[in-house]
Design an enzyme around this catalytic site. Structure first.
Site, short mmCIF file in Angstrom:
data_model
loop_
_atom_site.label_atom_id
_atom_site.label_comp_id
_atom_site.label_asym_id
_atom_site.label_seq_id
_atom_site.Cartn_x
_atom_site.Cartn_y
_atom_site.Cartn_z
N GLU A 1 5.03 -4.95 17.13
CA GLU A 1 4.16 -4.13 16.29
C GLU A 1 3.24 -5.10 15.56
O GLU A 1 3.65 -5.74 14.59
CB GLU A 1 5.01 -3.32 15.30
CG GLU A 1 5.91 -2.30 15.94
CD GLU A 1 5.14 -1.12 16.52
OE1 GLU A 1 5.74 -0.32 17.23
OE2 GLU A 1 3.93 -1.01 16.25
N GLU B 1 8.07 2.79 18.00
CA GLU B 1 9.15 2.95 17.02
C GLU B 1 9.13 4.37 16.47
O GLU B 1 8.07 4.91 16.15
CB GLU B 1 8.98 1.91 15.89
CG GLU B 1 9.07 0.48 16.43
CD GLU B 1 9.04 -0.57 15.35
OE1 GLU B 1 8.38 -0.37 14.31
OE2 GLU B 1 9.68 -1.62 15.55
N ASN C 1 5.06 -6.70 3.88
CA ASN C 1 4.31 -5.59 3.27
C ASN C 1 5.07 -4.28 3.22
O ASN C 1 4.76 -3.42 2.39
CB ASN C 1 2.97 -5.43 3.99
CG ASN C 1 3.14 -5.06 5.46
OD1 ASN C 1 4.17 -5.29 6.05
ND2 ASN C 1 2.10 -4.47 6.03
N CYS D 1 -0.89 -2.41 8.40
CA CYS D 1 -1.46 -2.68 9.72
C CYS D 1 -2.28 -1.51 10.22
O CYS D 1 -3.09 -1.66 11.12
CB CYS D 1 -0.36 -2.97 10.71
SG CYS D 1 0.77 -1.59 10.84
N1 LIG Z 1 1.99 -3.21 13.69
C1 LIG Z 1 2.65 -3.05 12.59
O1 LIG Z 1 3.45 -2.12 12.43
C2 LIG Z 1 2.47 -4.02 11.47
C3 LIG Z 1 1.70 -5.18 11.59
N2 LIG Z 1 1.58 -6.04 10.53
C4 LIG Z 1 0.69 -7.19 10.63
O2 LIG Z 1 1.29 -8.36 10.01
C5 LIG Z 1 0.26 -9.11 9.34
C6 LIG Z 1 0.59 -9.21 7.89
O3 LIG Z 1 1.91 -9.59 7.71
P1 LIG Z 1 2.27 -11.11 7.64
O4 LIG Z 1 3.62 -11.26 7.06
O5 LIG Z 1 1.17 -11.89 7.01
O6 LIG Z 1 2.33 -11.50 9.17
P2 LIG Z 1 2.97 -12.79 9.80
O7 LIG Z 1 2.87 -12.56 11.24
O8 LIG Z 1 2.43 -14.04 9.22
O9 LIG Z 1 4.54 -12.76 9.38
C7 LIG Z 1 5.34 -11.74 9.85
C8 LIG Z 1 6.78 -12.26 9.92
O10 LIG Z 1 6.84 -13.30 10.87
C9 LIG Z 1 7.39 -14.48 10.30
N3 LIG Z 1 6.81 -15.62 10.96
C10 LIG Z 1 5.68 -16.28 10.67
N4 LIG Z 1 5.47 -17.28 11.54
C11 LIG Z 1 6.52 -17.27 12.41
C12 LIG Z 1 6.92 -18.05 13.54
N5 LIG Z 1 6.18 -19.07 13.98
N6 LIG Z 1 8.06 -17.74 14.18
C13 LIG Z 1 8.82 -16.71 13.77
N7 LIG Z 1 8.51 -15.91 12.71
C14 LIG Z 1 7.37 -16.21 12.04
C15 LIG Z 1 7.05 -14.37 8.84
O11 LIG Z 1 7.96 -15.14 8.10
P3 LIG Z 1 7.49 -15.87 6.74
O12 LIG Z 1 6.45 -15.02 6.12
O13 LIG Z 1 8.74 -15.98 5.97
O14 LIG Z 1 6.97 -17.18 7.20
C16 LIG Z 1 7.25 -12.89 8.60
O15 LIG Z 1 8.62 -12.61 8.42
C17 LIG Z 1 -1.02 -8.36 9.55
O16 LIG Z 1 -1.68 -8.87 10.67
C18 LIG Z 1 -0.55 -6.93 9.84
O17 LIG Z 1 -1.47 -6.22 10.60
C19 LIG Z 1 2.20 -5.84 9.36
C20 LIG Z 1 2.98 -4.71 9.22
C21 LIG Z 1 3.14 -3.70 10.25
O1 LIG Z 2 1.65 -1.64 8.08
C1 LIG Z 2 2.86 -1.52 8.11
O2 LIG Z 2 3.64 -2.39 7.84
C2 LIG Z 2 3.46 -0.21 8.45
O3 LIG Z 2 3.54 -0.05 9.83
C3 LIG Z 2 2.58 0.80 7.84
S1 LIG Z 2 3.22 2.36 7.93
O4 LIG Z 2 4.22 2.45 9.01
O5 LIG Z 2 3.83 2.63 6.61
O6 LIG Z 2 2.05 3.16 8.18
#
Ligand SMILES: NC(=O)C1=CN([C@@H]2O[C@H](COP(=O)(O)OP(=O)(O)OC[C@H]3O[C@@H](n4cnc5c(N)ncnc54)[C@H](OP(=O)(O)O)[C@@H]3O)[C@@H](O)[C@H]2O)C=CC1
Ligand SMILES: O=C(O)[C@H](O)CS(=O)(=O)O
Length: 484
Positions: A255, A463, A156, A289
């Site tokens: 995160e 971060e 994202n 997130c």
């Molecule tokens: N706290 C924060 O700053 C943020 C949190 N998020 C959270 O992430 C989620 C959305 O993103 P999303 O991509 O769907 O999240 P995922 O957790 O599904 O994926 C995140 C990353 O992890 C990889 N991944 C998935 N499964 C595994 C595994 N078993 N072992 C190692 N790596 C793995 C994915 O690879 P691939 O997709 O290639 O399988 C991707 O690169 C939401 O819950 C959001 O809240 C998102 C952004 C920021």
């Molecule tokens: O949700 C995310 O991936 C980012 O942490 C959001 S932000 O840092 O741009 O608020």
């Protein structure tokens, strides 16, 4: 075809130890706005991942021996190159992720701000001198880089989530192996192109592209040359990585997921609260997130806020991220669309009422109408699950205590927001919210100068800010004896 000023930024090969790698195996990358394939990217084998880790391990001594000023100068050059190429980087990001071009440019500059920030911090990693506990003792504390860092990031924010990690890591002398999401690898590869041009030495920053995230995660967690895992993504995957990393006592920065409350008190500036809700809820089509996942409005202002918010949401311009004036792009894929629809249908089935939107957009694909739904209750899925889409669910409350109790009724604790002009209430509520970050009379809190991160099951570590380097440092204490 993507039109770039510098077509060489659209790189599809993996970047390992200073070499651009093609293996013959590839995976496709698609534009979520059109469904069209935009590239075929190298699909590395696990042996290649292990080779990248070896290279990072071999490079860490020389990189760590550079002065902070030397590392900072290279990071600053990287920052300058990113800013110079912001238009191309934004186009690549919009093509693979779908967000509107203006938001993509904002993300590139946001990610670059972390590289700028830690280019400066690199010179300021100070240790301590501690008064000895005995007459002949002298005590010194060093801060040293943890070593090789394995990074896994989501789709994202495919540029900024890597920048937010690689910047502090390289600034303090760590080396970095980045695995971007399969859906969005091109932004990471473009960062590597510019990092190479900035003079980042081979092995210091590698980008391993792969369609098998699970296998890469297992290798990064199991390989004893990797000192630390830094992850941004769902709580579900964060837990998997923490469990896998336990076998080698990996340091972790997590995160993770969120379920942010957004509270509007009756003493708030309602127009300002509407503006804040628009940003906090609909930025990146709700796919962040820190998005407002639950909007709680005090009963005295519920009608006014609901009507004003619905009016503004109805005016959003939905479309391809490259479209003129588009403010809301597509969801990343069909699974994301299905989750949004499941949350909305659950709410309606349990008595909620649509104020605007509520269905797939006429553009088709994964476009969904930005939606406001009222009459929400705590037994609805949205209350407890992260929607990650453009739905603003409005809950009504009577008292401040009730609002705080509702807000904290979640296992997540990343961000929280509220609007109030009562200074005493502001302090009470801000201190009581169980989150790592609080937006007060603002819906946008993400900045490199502040510590970004969550508590509870939203993760650990921070971060950005003056605290951001700590996650990539170890303390070493030296005790000198026989000094007289
Ligand atoms: N706290 C924060 O700053 C943020 C949190 N998020 C959270 O992430 C989620 C959305 O993103 P999303 O991509 O769907 O999240 P995922 O957790 O599904 O994926 C995140 C990353 O992890 C990889 N991944 C998935 N499964 C595994 C595994 N078993 N072992 C190692 N790596 C793995 C994915 O690879 P691939 O997709 O290639 O399988 C991707 O690169 C939401 O819950 C959001 O809240 C998102 C952004 C920021
Ligand atoms: O949700 C995310 O991936 C980012 O942490 C959001 S932000 O840092 O741009 O608020």
């Amino acid at each position: 075809m993507l039109k770039l000023n510098d077509p060489s930024l659209l790189e599809t090969r993996a970047f390992v130890n200073g070499q651009w790698i093609e293996t013959g195996d590839t995976f496709p990358v698609h534009n979520p706005s059109t469904g069209e394939k935009i590239a075929d990217v190298t699909d590395l084998a696990i042996s290649d991942v292990s080779h990248a880790i070896d290279g990072a391990y071999d490079a860490k001594i020389a990189w760590g021996m550079k002065t902070g000023k030397e590392r900072g100068a290279i990071l600053r050059k990287w920052y300058d190159l990113i800013v110079e190429n912001v238009d191309d980087l934004a186009s690549i990001l919009t093509a693979e992720m779908g967000k509107p071009l203006a938001e993509a440019k904002g993300e590139i500059m946001y990610g670059a701000s972390y590289i700028e920030w830690f280019a400066e911090e690199a010179k300021r990693i100070y240790g301590d001198v501690i008064p000895g506990h005995q007459p002949d003792k002298r005590i010194v504390v060093l801060k040293q880089p943890v070593g090789v860092v394995g990074s896994i990031t989501p789709w994202n924010f495919p540029n900024a989530m890597i920048a937010r990690k690689v910047a502090p890591a390289l600034a303090v002398g760590c080396t970095f192996v980045a695995r971007p999401a399969e859906l969005t690898p091109l932004s990471a590869l473009a960062m590597a192109v510019l990092g190479e041009r900035a003079g980042i030495p081979s092995g210091v920053f590698s980008v391993i592209t792969s369609s098998d995230s699970s296998a890469v995660g297992k290798e990064l967690c199991a390989n004893t040359k990797v000192a630390k895992i830094t992850f941004t993504g769902s709580t579900r995957v964060g837990k998997i990585l923490m469990e896998q990393g336990a076998a080698t006592v990996k340091k972790v920065s997590m995160e993770l997921g969120g379920n942010a409350p957004f509270i509007v008190f009756d003493d708030a500036d309602i127009d300002a609260a509407v503006e804040g809700a628009l940003i906090a809820k609909f930025r990146n089509a709700g796919q962040t997130c820190v998005c407002a996942n639950r909007i709680y409005v005090q009963s005295g202002v519920y009608k006014e806020f609901s009507e004003k918010l619905a009016q503004r949401v109805a005016a959003f311009i939905i479309g391809d991220g490259f479209g003129e004036g588009v403010t809301v792009g597509p969801l990343i894929n069909a699974a994301a669309l299905a989750k949004v629809e499941s949350h909305l249908s659950d709410a309606i089935a349990k008595g909620a009422t649509l104020a605007t939107g509520g269905q797939r957009h006429s553009l088709g694909g994964t476009f969904f109408e930005p939606t406001v739904v009222t009459g929400m209750k705590k037994n609805m899925l949205v209350s407890h699950e992260e929607t990650f889409g453009p739905i603003a669910p409005l809950f009504e409350f009577e008292t401040e205590d009730e609002a705080v109790e509702l807000a904290n009724d979640t296992e997540f604790g990343l961000a929280g927001y509220f609007y109030s002009n009562d200074i005493r209430r502001v302090w009470r509520v801000a201190e009581l919210l169980e989150t790592g970050m609080v937006g007060i009379n603002t819906g946008l809190i993400s900045t490199e100068v502040a510590p970004f991160g969550g508590i509870k099951q939203s993760g650990q570590g921070r971060e950005g800010s003056k605290y951001g380097a700590d996650d990539y440092l170890e303390l070493k204490y030296m005790c000198f004896g026989e000094i007289s």
